[in-house]
Design a protein around this motif. Structure first.
Motif, mmCIF file in Angstrom:
data_model
loop_
_atom_site.group_PDB
_atom_site.id
_atom_site.type_symbol
_atom_site.label_atom_id
_atom_site.label_comp_id
_atom_site.label_asym_id
_atom_site.label_seq_id
_atom_site.Cartn_x
_atom_site.Cartn_y
_atom_site.Cartn_z
ATOM 1 N N HIS A 45 -14.565 -1.338 18.128
ATOM 2 C CA HIS A 45 -15.455 -0.636 19.066
ATOM 3 C C HIS A 45 -14.641 -0.260 20.304
ATOM 4 C CE1 HIS A 45 -18.882 -2.396 16.854
ATOM 5 N NE2 HIS A 45 -18.275 -3.553 16.976
ATOM 6 N N GLY A 46 -14.922 0.892 20.844
ATOM 7 C CA GLY A 46 -14.321 1.253 22.126
ATOM 8 C C GLY A 46 -12.902 1.787 22.007
ATOM 9 N N ARG A 47 -12.191 1.700 23.166
ATOM 10 C CA ARG A 47 -10.873 2.348 23.260
ATOM 11 C C ARG A 47 -9.759 1.527 22.610
ATOM 12 N NH1 ARG A 47 -11.067 4.472 29.523
ATOM 13 N NH2 ARG A 47 -13.327 4.425 29.682
ATOM 14 N N LEU A 48 -8.691 2.241 22.283
ATOM 15 C CA LEU A 48 -7.501 1.610 21.722
ATOM 16 C C LEU A 48 -6.541 1.269 22.862
ATOM 17 C CD1 LEU A 48 -8.846 3.410 19.452
ATOM 18 C CD2 LEU A 48 -6.581 3.568 18.432
ATOM 19 N N PHE A 49 -5.632 0.342 22.584
ATOM 20 C CA PHE A 49 -4.674 -0.116 23.598
ATOM 21 C C PHE A 49 -3.261 0.299 23.201
ATOM 22 C CE2 PHE A 49 -7.474 -3.247 25.757
ATOM 23 C CZ PHE A 49 -8.514 -3.277 24.839
ATOM 24 N N GLN A 50 -2.533 0.905 24.156
ATOM 25 C CA GLN A 50 -1.117 1.181 23.910
ATOM 26 C C GLN A 50 -0.296 -0.020 24.382
ATOM 27 O OE1 GLN A 50 -1.696 4.988 25.821
ATOM 28 N NE2 GLN A 50 -0.822 6.014 24.034
ATOM 29 N N LYS A 51 0.983 0.009 24.033
ATOM 30 C CA LYS A 51 1.830 -1.192 24.150
ATOM 31 C C LYS A 51 1.669 -1.970 25.471
ATOM 32 C CE LYS A 51 6.476 -2.668 22.896
ATOM 33 N NZ LYS A 51 6.218 -3.215 21.563
ATOM 34 N N VAL A 65 -0.462 -13.102 17.761
ATOM 35 C CA VAL A 65 -0.263 -11.683 18.057
ATOM 36 C C VAL A 65 0.958 -11.479 18.947
ATOM 37 C CG1 VAL A 65 -1.323 -9.634 19.117
ATOM 38 C CG2 VAL A 65 -2.679 -11.115 17.637
ATOM 39 N N ARG A 66 1.244 -12.465 19.805
ATOM 40 C CA ARG A 66 2.446 -12.356 20.651
ATOM 41 C C ARG A 66 3.725 -12.322 19.808
ATOM 42 N NH1 ARG A 66 0.273 -15.760 25.467
ATOM 43 N NH2 ARG A 66 -0.345 -14.056 26.851
ATOM 44 N N GLN A 67 3.632 -12.845 18.590
ATOM 45 C CA GLN A 67 4.814 -12.838 17.709
ATOM 46 C C GLN A 67 4.986 -11.496 16.993
ATOM 47 O OE1 GLN A 67 4.151 -16.231 15.179
ATOM 48 N NE2 GLN A 67 4.393 -17.674 16.859
ATOM 49 N N LEU A 68 3.973 -10.632 17.099
ATOM 50 C CA LEU A 68 4.040 -9.324 16.422
ATOM 51 C C LEU A 68 4.520 -8.265 17.405
ATOM 52 C CD1 LEU A 68 0.507 -9.421 14.682
ATOM 53 C CD2 LEU A 68 2.694 -10.139 13.680
ATOM 54 N N ASP A 69 5.128 -7.232 16.849
ATOM 55 C CA ASP A 69 5.559 -6.104 17.687
ATOM 56 C C ASP A 69 4.445 -5.046 17.590
ATOM 57 O OD1 ASP A 69 6.902 -4.251 19.123
ATOM 58 O OD2 ASP A 69 8.499 -3.902 17.661
ATOM 59 N N VAL A 70 3.610 -4.982 18.632
ATOM 60 C CA VAL A 70 2.419 -4.123 18.569
ATOM 61 C C VAL A 70 2.545 -2.938 19.526
ATOM 62 C CG1 VAL A 70 -0.099 -4.035 18.829
ATOM 63 C CG2 VAL A 70 0.967 -6.118 17.971
ATOM 64 N N LYS A 117 5.369 -1.394 10.097
ATOM 65 C CA LYS A 117 6.152 -0.155 10.217
ATOM 66 C C LYS A 117 5.562 0.724 11.330
ATOM 67 C CE LYS A 117 8.082 3.600 7.470
ATOM 68 N NZ LYS A 117 7.184 4.743 7.739
ATOM 69 N N ALA A 118 4.272 0.890 11.300
ATOM 70 C CA ALA A 118 3.624 1.700 12.349
ATOM 71 C C ALA A 118 3.451 0.893 13.635
ATOM 72 C CB ALA A 118 2.262 2.183 11.852
ATOM 73 N N LYS A 119 3.569 -0.418 13.521
ATOM 74 C CA LYS A 119 3.367 -1.336 14.649
ATOM 75 C C LYS A 119 1.961 -1.191 15.246
ATOM 76 C CE LYS A 119 8.265 -1.558 15.627
ATOM 77 N NZ LYS A 119 9.376 -1.279 16.506
ATOM 78 N N ILE A 120 1.010 -1.106 14.329
ATOM 79 C CA ILE A 120 -0.396 -1.011 14.761
ATOM 80 C C ILE A 120 -1.124 -2.266 14.287
ATOM 81 C CG2 ILE A 120 -2.571 0.259 14.531
ATOM 82 C CD1 ILE A 120 -0.935 2.794 14.066
ATOM 83 N N LEU A 121 -1.906 -2.839 15.181
ATOM 84 C CA LEU A 121 -2.748 -3.979 14.831
ATOM 85 C C LEU A 121 -4.205 -3.527 14.913
ATOM 86 C CD1 LEU A 121 -3.171 -7.098 14.311
ATOM 87 C CD2 LEU A 121 -3.374 -7.304 16.806
ATOM 88 N N LEU A 180 0.872 -1.176 0.000
ATOM 89 C CA LEU A 180 0.000 0.000 0.000
ATOM 90 C C LEU A 180 0.910 1.227 0.000
ATOM 91 C CD1 LEU A 180 -3.090 0.947 0.426
ATOM 92 C CD2 LEU A 180 -2.392 1.294 2.797
ATOM 93 N N GLY A 181 0.940 1.956 -1.098
ATOM 94 C CA GLY A 181 1.877 3.075 -1.189
ATOM 95 C C GLY A 181 3.292 2.577 -0.985
ATOM 96 N N ARG A 182 3.945 3.103 0.050
ATOM 97 C CA ARG A 182 5.338 2.689 0.302
ATOM 98 C C ARG A 182 5.462 1.684 1.445
ATOM 99 N NH1 ARG A 182 6.491 7.754 -2.125
ATOM 100 N NH2 ARG A 182 5.584 9.041 -0.503
ATOM 101 N N ILE A 183 4.341 1.188 1.913
ATOM 102 C CA ILE A 183 4.412 0.223 3.031
ATOM 103 C C ILE A 183 3.774 -1.113 2.645
ATOM 104 C CG2 ILE A 183 4.377 2.032 4.807
ATOM 105 C CD1 ILE A 183 1.349 1.093 5.237
ATOM 106 N N GLN A 184 3.922 -2.055 3.527
ATOM 107 C CA GLN A 184 3.279 -3.357 3.352
ATOM 108 C C GLN A 184 2.380 -3.583 4.561
ATOM 109 O OE1 GLN A 184 5.433 -6.516 1.514
ATOM 110 N NE2 GLN A 184 5.079 -4.967 -0.035
ATOM 111 N N VAL A 185 1.181 -4.038 4.312
ATOM 112 C CA VAL A 185 0.308 -4.384 5.444
ATOM 113 C C VAL A 185 -0.014 -5.875 5.371
ATOM 114 C CG1 VAL A 185 -0.727 -2.105 5.780
ATOM 115 C CG2 VAL A 185 -1.784 -3.692 4.191
ATOM 116 N N GLN A 186 -0.229 -6.452 6.535
ATOM 117 C CA GLN A 186 -0.503 -7.893 6.592
ATOM 118 C C GLN A 186 -1.933 -8.138 7.062
ATOM 119 O OE1 GLN A 186 2.438 -9.431 9.328
ATOM 120 N NE2 GLN A 186 4.142 -8.562 8.147
ATOM 121 N N PHE A 187 -2.615 -9.040 6.358
ATOM 122 C CA PHE A 187 -3.934 -9.479 6.815
ATOM 123 C C PHE A 187 -3.708 -10.737 7.667
ATOM 124 C CE2 PHE A 187 -5.117 -7.448 2.629
ATOM 125 C CZ PHE A 187 -5.566 -6.276 3.216
ATOM 126 N N ILE A 188 -3.937 -10.587 8.959
ATOM 127 C CA ILE A 188 -3.651 -11.657 9.923
ATOM 128 C C ILE A 188 -4.923 -12.479 10.179
ATOM 129 C CG2 ILE A 188 -2.868 -12.106 12.306
ATOM 130 C CD1 ILE A 188 -0.716 -10.682 10.720
#
Lengths: 244, 196
Positions: free
Chosen positions: A218-224, A206-211, A153-157, A128-136
Protein backbone atom coordinates in the motif's frame (compact mmCIF):
# COMPACT_ATOMS: atom_id res chain seq x y z
CA UNK A 1 -5.45 0.54 -13.14
CA UNK A 2 -2.12 2.27 -13.58
CA UNK A 3 1.00 0.32 -14.48
CA UNK A 4 4.51 1.62 -13.76
CA UNK A 5 7.69 -0.10 -14.79
CA UNK A 6 9.94 0.31 -11.78
CA UNK A 7 12.86 -1.72 -13.11
CA UNK A 8 13.86 -2.86 -16.58
CA UNK A 9 16.99 -4.60 -17.79
CA UNK A 10 16.50 -6.52 -21.03
CA UNK A 11 13.70 -9.01 -20.47
CA UNK A 12 13.88 -8.60 -16.69
CA UNK A 13 11.20 -6.21 -15.49
CA UNK A 14 9.35 -5.20 -12.36
CA UNK A 15 5.97 -3.62 -12.96
CA UNK A 16 3.85 -2.05 -10.27
CA UNK A 17 0.05 -1.98 -10.74
CA UNK A 18 -2.24 0.14 -8.63
CA UNK A 19 -3.63 3.62 -8.06
CA UNK A 20 -6.81 2.45 -9.80
CA UNK A 21 -8.99 5.57 -10.18
CA UNK A 22 -12.06 3.38 -10.84
CA UNK A 23 -11.85 1.29 -7.68
CA UNK A 24 -14.73 1.49 -5.20
CA UNK A 25 -14.21 4.01 -2.42
CA UNK A 26 -14.76 1.50 0.36
CA UNK A 27 -11.82 -0.75 -0.51
CA UNK A 28 -8.21 -0.04 0.40
CA UNK A 29 -5.87 0.90 -2.45
CA UNK A 30 -3.30 -1.80 -3.08
CA UNK A 31 -0.08 -2.14 -5.06
CA UNK A 32 0.28 -5.28 -7.09
CA UNK A 33 3.58 -6.25 -8.69
CA UNK A 34 4.77 -8.44 -11.51
CA UNK A 35 8.31 -9.71 -11.99
CA UNK A 36 9.12 -10.79 -15.53
CA UNK A 37 12.21 -12.64 -16.65
CA UNK A 38 12.62 -14.55 -19.89
CA UNK A 39 9.38 -16.34 -20.62
CA UNK A 40 8.17 -16.46 -17.02
CA UNK A 41 6.37 -13.98 -14.84
CA UNK A 42 5.18 -13.92 -11.26
CA UNK A 43 2.35 -11.81 -9.86
CA UNK A 44 3.00 -10.67 -6.31
CA UNK A 45 -0.05 -10.21 -4.08
CA UNK A 46 -2.42 -10.11 -7.07
CA UNK A 47 -5.16 -8.47 -5.04
CA UNK A 48 -8.78 -8.77 -4.09
CA UNK A 49 -11.68 -10.10 -6.14
CA UNK A 50 -12.83 -6.53 -6.86
CA UNK A 51 -9.56 -5.81 -8.65
CA UNK A 52 -9.37 -8.95 -10.76
CA UNK A 53 -10.68 -7.59 -14.07
CA UNK A 54 -8.66 -4.33 -14.12
CA UNK A 55 -5.61 -6.21 -12.89
CA UNK A 56 -5.82 -8.94 -15.54
CA UNK A 57 -6.44 -6.30 -18.17
CA UNK A 58 -3.37 -4.34 -17.03
CA UNK A 59 -1.20 -7.46 -16.92
CA UNK A 60 -2.16 -8.62 -20.42
CA UNK A 61 -0.73 -5.40 -21.80
CA UNK A 62 2.70 -6.73 -20.83
CA UNK A 63 2.60 -10.50 -20.93
CA UNK A 64 0.46 -13.35 -22.32
CA UNK A 65 -1.29 -15.64 -19.83
CA UNK A 66 0.89 -18.68 -20.59
CA UNK A 67 3.90 -16.73 -19.34
CA UNK A 68 2.29 -15.91 -16.00
CA UNK A 69 3.64 -19.05 -14.45
CA UNK A 70 3.75 -18.06 -10.79
CA UNK A 71 1.64 -16.25 -8.24
CA UNK A 72 2.82 -15.19 -4.81
CA UNK A 73 0.65 -14.35 -1.83
CA UNK A 74 2.59 -12.86 1.08
CA UNK A 75 -0.18 -13.91 3.47
CA UNK A 76 -3.86 -14.80 3.58
CA UNK A 77 -5.66 -11.46 3.66
CA UNK A 78 -8.50 -10.74 1.20
CA UNK A 79 -6.80 -7.67 -0.29
CA UNK A 80 -3.85 -9.95 -1.09
CA UNK A 81 -5.42 -12.98 -2.71
CA UNK A 82 -9.23 -13.13 -2.59
CA UNK A 83 -9.13 -12.98 -6.41
CA UNK A 84 -7.61 -16.48 -6.44
CA UNK A 85 -10.83 -18.21 -7.56
CA UNK A 86 -10.81 -16.09 -10.73
CA UNK A 87 -7.07 -16.41 -11.40
CA UNK A 88 -7.72 -20.12 -11.09
CA UNK A 89 -9.91 -19.84 -14.20
CA UNK A 90 -7.49 -17.60 -16.09
CA UNK A 91 -4.17 -19.31 -15.22
CA UNK A 92 -4.95 -23.00 -14.82
CA UNK A 93 -1.30 -24.05 -15.03
CA UNK A 94 0.15 -21.51 -12.61
CA UNK A 95 1.74 -22.23 -9.24
CA UNK A 96 0.91 -20.25 -6.13
CA UNK A 97 3.73 -19.69 -3.64
CA UNK A 98 2.46 -18.76 -0.22
CA UNK A 99 3.22 -19.53 3.45
CA UNK A 100 2.63 -23.19 4.30
CA UNK A 101 0.70 -21.97 7.32
CA UNK A 102 -2.11 -20.57 5.21
CA UNK A 103 -2.63 -23.29 2.61
CA UNK A 104 -5.87 -24.70 3.99
CA UNK A 105 -7.17 -21.16 4.59
CA UNK A 106 -6.26 -19.68 1.21
CA UNK A 107 -7.91 -22.62 -0.54
CA UNK A 108 -11.20 -21.18 0.75
CA UNK A 109 -10.88 -18.51 -1.95
CA UNK A 110 -11.35 -21.31 -4.52
CA UNK A 111 -8.47 -23.14 -6.13
CA UNK A 112 -9.06 -26.19 -8.30
CA UNK A 113 -6.42 -25.87 -10.99
CA UNK A 114 -3.59 -23.73 -9.67
CA UNK A 115 -0.98 -25.67 -7.69
CA UNK A 116 -0.27 -24.53 -4.14
CA UNK A 117 3.46 -24.51 -3.36
CA UNK A 118 3.90 -23.99 0.39
CA UNK A 119 6.83 -21.82 1.46
CA UNK A 120 8.54 -23.21 4.57
CA UNK A 121 9.03 -20.90 7.56
CA UNK A 122 12.69 -20.29 6.74
CA UNK A 123 11.84 -19.09 3.20
CA UNK A 124 13.22 -20.32 -0.11
CA UNK A 125 14.88 -19.28 -3.34
CA UNK A 126 12.97 -19.76 -6.58
CA UNK A 127 14.18 -19.68 -10.18
CA UNK A 128 12.05 -17.45 -12.37
CA UNK A 129 13.09 -17.22 -16.01
CA UNK A 130 16.74 -16.22 -15.88
CA UNK A 131 16.73 -14.84 -12.35
CA UNK A 132 16.39 -16.10 -8.82
CA UNK A 133 14.02 -14.55 -6.31
CA UNK A 134 14.09 -15.06 -2.57
CA UNK A 135 11.11 -15.41 -0.26
CA UNK A 136 12.27 -13.62 2.89
CA UNK A 137 10.57 -14.49 6.20
CA UNK A 138 8.50 -11.63 7.59
CA UNK A 139 6.43 -13.56 10.10
CA UNK A 140 4.13 -11.52 12.34
CA UNK A 141 4.52 -8.53 10.03
CA UNK A 142 1.63 -8.50 10.22
CA UNK A 143 0.43 -12.03 9.59
CA UNK A 144 1.72 -14.98 11.61
CA UNK A 145 2.88 -16.64 8.39
CA UNK A 146 4.26 -13.91 6.12
CA UNK A 147 6.94 -13.53 3.42
CA UNK A 148 8.45 -10.73 1.38
CA UNK A 149 10.12 -11.09 -2.01
CA UNK A 150 13.67 -10.01 -2.75
CA UNK A 151 15.17 -9.88 -6.21
CA UNK A 152 18.97 -9.61 -5.75
CA UNK A 153 19.55 -8.66 -9.40
CA UNK A 154 17.04 -5.81 -9.50
CA UNK A 155 17.73 -5.10 -5.81
CA UNK A 156 14.04 -4.69 -5.14
CA UNK A 157 12.35 -5.84 -1.95
CA UNK A 158 8.61 -6.29 -2.14
CA UNK A 159 7.83 -5.65 1.52
CA UNK A 160 4.13 -6.47 1.82
CA UNK A 161 2.50 -4.45 4.58
CA UNK A 162 5.84 -3.19 5.93
CA UNK A 163 6.31 0.37 4.72
CA UNK A 164 2.62 0.66 3.88
CA UNK A 165 0.85 4.00 4.06
CA UNK A 166 -2.83 4.58 3.51
CA UNK A 167 -3.06 7.29 0.90
CA UNK A 168 -5.30 8.31 -1.99
CA UNK A 169 -4.92 7.01 -5.52
CA UNK A 170 -3.33 10.32 -6.52
CA UNK A 171 -0.30 9.89 -4.21
CA UNK A 172 3.12 10.05 -5.91
CA UNK A 173 4.82 6.76 -6.71
CA UNK A 174 7.90 7.30 -4.52
CA UNK A 175 8.46 8.74 -1.08
CA UNK A 176 10.15 12.11 -1.47
CA UNK A 177 10.40 13.25 2.13
CA UNK A 178 10.55 10.80 5.03
CA UNK A 179 9.67 13.37 7.68
CA UNK A 180 6.48 14.17 5.80
CA UNK A 181 5.78 10.50 5.07
CA UNK A 182 6.25 8.85 8.49
CA UNK A 183 3.03 10.28 9.98
CA UNK A 184 1.15 8.48 7.19
CA UNK A 185 2.70 5.15 8.22
CA UNK A 186 2.87 5.42 11.98
CA UNK A 187 -0.60 4.29 13.07
CA UNK A 188 -0.77 1.58 10.44
CA UNK A 189 2.47 0.00 11.63
CA UNK A 190 1.76 0.43 15.32
CA UNK A 191 -1.69 -1.13 15.07
CA UNK A 192 -1.20 -3.81 12.43
CA UNK A 193 2.23 -5.09 13.45
CA UNK A 194 1.94 -7.13 16.64
CA UNK A 195 5.51 -7.92 17.65
CA UNK A 196 8.54 -5.75 18.41
CA UNK A 197 10.71 -8.87 18.38
CA UNK A 198 9.52 -9.83 14.90
CA UNK A 199 10.03 -6.26 13.73
CA UNK A 200 13.66 -6.21 14.93
CA UNK A 201 14.35 -9.61 13.36
CA UNK A 202 13.03 -8.31 10.03
CA UNK A 203 15.07 -5.09 10.24
CA UNK A 204 18.20 -7.18 10.89
CA UNK A 205 17.48 -9.40 7.87
CA UNK A 206 16.76 -6.51 5.54
CA UNK A 207 19.90 -4.61 6.57
CA UNK A 208 21.85 -7.56 5.17
CA UNK A 209 20.22 -7.11 1.75
CA UNK A 210 21.24 -4.61 -0.89
CA UNK A 211 17.94 -2.80 -1.49
CA UNK A 212 17.55 -0.10 -4.14
CA UNK A 213 13.76 -0.05 -3.97
CA UNK A 214 11.46 -1.17 -1.20
CA UNK A 215 7.99 -1.78 -2.61
CA UNK A 216 5.14 -2.11 -0.10
CA UNK A 217 1.65 -3.34 -0.83
CA UNK A 218 0.00 0.00 0.00
CA UNK A 219 1.18 3.53 -0.63
CA UNK A 220 4.47 4.88 -1.94
CA UNK A 221 7.66 3.02 -2.76
CA UNK A 222 11.01 3.80 -1.14
CA UNK A 223 14.25 4.50 -3.00
CA UNK A 224 17.61 3.52 -1.54
CA UNK A 225 18.24 6.51 0.75
CA UNK A 226 14.71 6.33 2.12
CA UNK A 227 14.99 2.58 2.71
CA UNK A 228 17.75 3.23 5.23
CA UNK A 229 15.72 5.99 6.86
CA UNK A 230 12.70 3.72 6.97
CA UNK A 231 14.65 0.91 8.67
CA UNK A 232 15.91 3.35 11.34
CA UNK A 233 12.42 4.75 11.88
CA UNK A 234 10.77 1.32 12.02
CA UNK A 235 13.44 -0.03 14.39
CA UNK A 236 12.54 2.64 16.93
CA UNK A 237 8.78 2.47 16.50
CA UNK A 238 6.89 0.63 19.28
CA UNK A 239 4.35 -1.69 17.68
CA UNK A 240 1.52 -3.86 18.95
CA UNK A 241 -0.03 -0.91 20.75
CA UNK A 242 -3.66 -1.99 20.92
CA UNK A 243 -3.26 -3.86 24.20
CA UNK A 244 -1.53 -1.02 26.03
CA UNK B 1 -34.85 -9.06 -6.31
CA UNK B 2 -33.95 -12.44 -7.84
CA UNK B 3 -32.38 -14.91 -5.42
CA UNK B 4 -29.17 -16.74 -6.36
CA UNK B 5 -30.01 -20.37 -7.11
CA UNK B 6 -27.35 -21.61 -4.68
CA UNK B 7 -29.17 -19.83 -1.87
CA UNK B 8 -32.48 -21.35 -2.98
CA UNK B 9 -31.03 -24.85 -3.26
CA UNK B 10 -29.46 -24.60 0.20
CA UNK B 11 -32.76 -23.29 1.62
CA UNK B 12 -34.64 -26.21 0.01
CA UNK B 13 -32.12 -28.62 1.54
CA UNK B 14 -32.82 -27.02 4.93
CA UNK B 15 -36.61 -27.36 4.46
CA UNK B 16 -36.27 -31.00 3.50
CA UNK B 17 -34.03 -31.63 6.48
CA UNK B 18 -36.84 -30.30 8.68
CA UNK B 19 -39.35 -32.50 6.83
CA UNK B 20 -37.10 -35.48 7.52
CA UNK B 21 -37.02 -34.68 11.24
CA UNK B 22 -40.84 -34.47 11.25
CA UNK B 23 -40.99 -37.85 9.48
CA UNK B 24 -38.72 -39.34 12.16
CA UNK B 25 -41.24 -38.06 14.70
CA UNK B 26 -43.97 -39.75 12.66
CA UNK B 27 -42.09 -43.04 12.83
CA UNK B 28 -41.97 -42.70 16.61
CA UNK B 29 -45.71 -41.95 16.67
CA UNK B 30 -46.26 -45.16 14.68
CA UNK B 31 -44.29 -47.16 17.28
CA UNK B 32 -46.29 -45.65 20.15
CA UNK B 33 -49.53 -46.34 18.33
CA UNK B 34 -48.56 -49.95 17.75
CA UNK B 35 -47.65 -50.47 21.42
CA UNK B 36 -50.96 -48.96 22.46
CA UNK B 37 -52.88 -51.06 19.94
CA UNK B 38 -51.26 -54.23 21.29
CA UNK B 39 -52.29 -53.30 24.83
CA UNK B 40 -55.80 -52.38 23.73
CA UNK B 41 -56.33 -55.76 22.07
CA UNK B 42 -59.23 -56.60 19.76
CA UNK B 43 -60.92 -53.18 19.95
CA UNK B 44 -58.03 -51.58 18.10
CA UNK B 45 -57.27 -54.17 15.40
CA UNK B 46 -58.03 -51.57 12.72
CA UNK B 47 -55.73 -49.04 14.30
CA UNK B 48 -52.95 -51.59 14.61
CA UNK B 49 -53.14 -52.27 10.87
CA UNK B 50 -52.89 -48.54 10.19
CA UNK B 51 -49.68 -48.24 12.25
CA UNK B 52 -47.86 -50.35 9.64
CA UNK B 53 -48.86 -47.85 6.98
CA UNK B 54 -47.72 -44.97 9.16
CA UNK B 55 -44.38 -46.65 9.68
CA UNK B 56 -43.98 -47.30 5.97
CA UNK B 57 -45.01 -43.76 5.12
CA UNK B 58 -42.51 -42.33 7.62
CA UNK B 59 -39.72 -44.45 6.11
CA UNK B 60 -40.66 -43.31 2.60
CA UNK B 61 -40.68 -39.65 3.61
CA UNK B 62 -37.35 -39.99 5.42
CA UNK B 63 -35.78 -41.72 2.39
CA UNK B 64 -37.19 -39.17 -0.02
CA UNK B 65 -36.25 -36.19 2.15
CA UNK B 66 -32.69 -37.47 2.38
CA UNK B 67 -32.61 -37.90 -1.39
CA UNK B 68 -33.99 -34.40 -2.08
CA UNK B 69 -31.60 -33.03 0.52
CA UNK B 70 -28.68 -34.60 -1.37
CA UNK B 71 -29.95 -33.31 -4.72
CA UNK B 72 -30.40 -29.80 -3.26
CA UNK B 73 -26.94 -29.74 -1.72
CA UNK B 74 -25.36 -30.94 -4.96
CA UNK B 75 -27.38 -28.34 -6.83
CA UNK B 76 -26.21 -25.62 -4.47
CA UNK B 77 -22.57 -26.57 -5.04
CA UNK B 78 -23.04 -26.66 -8.82
CA UNK B 79 -24.74 -23.29 -8.65
CA UNK B 80 -21.79 -21.82 -6.75
CA UNK B 81 -19.41 -23.21 -9.39
CA UNK B 82 -21.67 -21.76 -12.08
CA UNK B 83 -21.66 -18.39 -10.33
CA UNK B 84 -17.87 -18.45 -10.27
CA UNK B 85 -17.69 -19.47 -13.93
CA UNK B 86 -20.20 -16.71 -14.80
CA UNK B 87 -18.21 -14.15 -12.82
CA UNK B 88 -15.00 -15.17 -14.57
CA UNK B 89 -16.77 -15.20 -17.97
CA UNK B 90 -18.11 -11.66 -17.40
CA UNK B 91 -14.62 -10.44 -16.49
CA UNK B 92 -13.10 -12.22 -19.51
CA UNK B 93 -15.67 -10.64 -21.83
CA UNK B 94 -14.84 -7.22 -20.42
CA UNK B 95 -11.14 -7.90 -20.99
CA UNK B 96 -11.84 -9.18 -24.52
CA UNK B 97 -13.33 -5.80 -25.41
CA UNK B 98 -10.12 -4.02 -24.38
CA UNK B 99 -8.19 -5.28 -27.44
CA UNK B 100 -5.09 -5.93 -25.31
CA UNK B 101 -1.64 -6.74 -26.65
CA UNK B 102 -1.76 -10.25 -25.19
CA UNK B 103 -5.54 -10.60 -24.99
CA UNK B 104 -5.47 -13.54 -27.38
CA UNK B 105 -3.47 -15.59 -24.87
CA UNK B 106 -6.57 -15.76 -22.69
CA UNK B 107 -8.48 -17.61 -25.43
CA UNK B 108 -7.99 -21.17 -24.08
CA UNK B 109 -8.89 -20.24 -20.52
CA UNK B 110 -11.97 -18.41 -21.84
CA UNK B 111 -13.07 -21.40 -23.91
CA UNK B 112 -12.63 -23.74 -20.93
CA UNK B 113 -14.56 -21.32 -18.75
CA UNK B 114 -17.43 -20.97 -21.27
CA UNK B 115 -17.59 -24.78 -21.78
CA UNK B 116 -17.66 -25.32 -18.04
CA UNK B 117 -20.36 -22.68 -17.68
CA UNK B 118 -22.46 -24.43 -20.33
CA UNK B 119 -21.94 -27.84 -18.73
CA UNK B 120 -22.81 -26.54 -15.24
CA UNK B 121 -25.82 -24.70 -16.59
CA UNK B 122 -27.16 -27.93 -18.15
CA UNK B 123 -26.51 -29.87 -14.96
CA UNK B 124 -28.32 -27.21 -12.98
CA UNK B 125 -31.35 -27.32 -15.29
CA UNK B 126 -31.48 -31.11 -14.95
CA UNK B 127 -31.09 -30.82 -11.16
CA UNK B 128 -33.94 -28.32 -10.91
CA UNK B 129 -36.22 -30.61 -12.95
CA UNK B 130 -35.28 -33.49 -10.70
CA UNK B 131 -36.12 -31.39 -7.65
CA UNK B 132 -39.50 -30.44 -9.10
CA UNK B 133 -40.30 -34.11 -9.75
CA UNK B 134 -39.23 -35.13 -6.25
CA UNK B 135 -41.30 -32.41 -4.60
CA UNK B 136 -44.27 -33.59 -6.67
CA UNK B 137 -43.65 -37.07 -5.34
CA UNK B 138 -43.59 -35.62 -1.83
CA UNK B 139 -47.14 -34.33 -2.37
CA UNK B 140 -48.32 -37.89 -2.94
CA UNK B 141 -46.93 -38.86 0.43
CA UNK B 142 -48.83 -36.04 2.06
CA UNK B 143 -52.07 -37.16 0.44
CA UNK B 144 -51.40 -40.64 1.83
CA UNK B 145 -50.68 -39.14 5.26
CA UNK B 146 -54.02 -37.34 5.19
CA UNK B 147 -55.85 -40.56 4.36
CA UNK B 148 -54.07 -42.33 7.19
CA UNK B 149 -54.89 -39.50 9.59
CA UNK B 150 -58.60 -39.70 8.67
CA UNK B 151 -58.64 -43.49 9.04
CA UNK B 152 -56.87 -43.17 12.39
CA UNK B 153 -59.55 -40.80 13.67
CA UNK B 154 -62.29 -43.20 12.57
CA UNK B 155 -60.55 -46.17 14.20
CA UNK B 156 -59.85 -44.16 17.36
CA UNK B 157 -63.55 -43.36 17.76
CA UNK B 158 -64.38 -47.06 18.17
CA UNK B 159 -61.51 -47.91 20.54
CA UNK B 160 -63.50 -47.76 23.79
CA UNK B 161 -61.25 -46.93 26.80
CA UNK B 162 -58.32 -46.22 24.52
CA UNK B 163 -60.24 -43.74 22.43
CA UNK B 164 -58.70 -40.63 24.01
CA UNK B 165 -55.12 -41.89 23.66
CA UNK B 166 -55.63 -42.99 20.07
CA UNK B 167 -57.26 -39.67 19.23
CA UNK B 168 -54.12 -37.95 20.48
CA UNK B 169 -52.07 -40.16 18.18
CA UNK B 170 -54.41 -39.47 15.23
CA UNK B 171 -54.10 -35.73 15.93
CA UNK B 172 -50.36 -36.17 16.05
CA UNK B 173 -50.35 -37.75 12.61
CA UNK B 174 -52.47 -34.92 11.22
CA UNK B 175 -50.20 -32.27 12.76
CA UNK B 176 -47.04 -33.94 11.47
CA UNK B 177 -48.49 -34.34 7.98
CA UNK B 178 -49.36 -30.62 8.04
CA UNK B 179 -45.83 -29.72 9.12
CA UNK B 180 -44.31 -31.81 6.34
CA UNK B 181 -46.76 -30.31 3.82
CA UNK B 182 -45.68 -26.86 5.01
CA UNK B 183 -41.99 -27.66 4.43
CA UNK B 184 -42.68 -29.12 1.00
CA UNK B 185 -44.78 -26.16 -0.05
CA UNK B 186 -42.08 -23.73 1.19
CA UNK B 187 -39.53 -25.75 -0.82
CA UNK B 188 -41.73 -25.53 -3.93
CA UNK B 189 -42.29 -21.80 -3.43
CA UNK B 190 -38.53 -21.31 -3.14
CA UNK B 191 -37.99 -23.28 -6.32
CA UNK B 192 -40.61 -21.28 -8.22
CA UNK B 193 -39.27 -17.86 -7.26
CA UNK B 194 -37.11 -15.83 -9.62
CA UNK B 195 -33.50 -16.90 -9.75
CA UNK B 196 -30.19 -15.52 -10.91
Amino acid sequence: MQANIIYEDGDHRWIMFGRDPNKSDGIIDTNQYMIQSGDQAMLLDPGGIELFAPMLSAVLKFVPTDQITHLFASHQDPDIISSLGLWDQALPNAKLYSPWLWESFIRHFGMERIQYCPIPDEGLTLGLGRIQVQFIPAHYLHSSGNFHVYDPKAKILMSGDVGAALEGTDAPLFVDNMAAHTPKMRKFHQRWMPSNEAKLDWVRRVRQLDVNVMAPQHGRLFQKQHVTEFLNWFEELPVGIAIR
Amino acid sequence: MPTPIFVTAASIAAELHQAMLEAKGLALTAKNARALAVRAGSKTVGFKAITHFIDELASDIIRQSQYINGVSEGLSQQAVSLWRANTAADKFQWIERQQLAHGESLRNAMRTCYDEREHLSQMLTRGIRELEAQLEEGDKHIRTANLIATSSKVEASSAGDFRAQLEVIAANITATANQIRQHLSTARRLLNQKHT
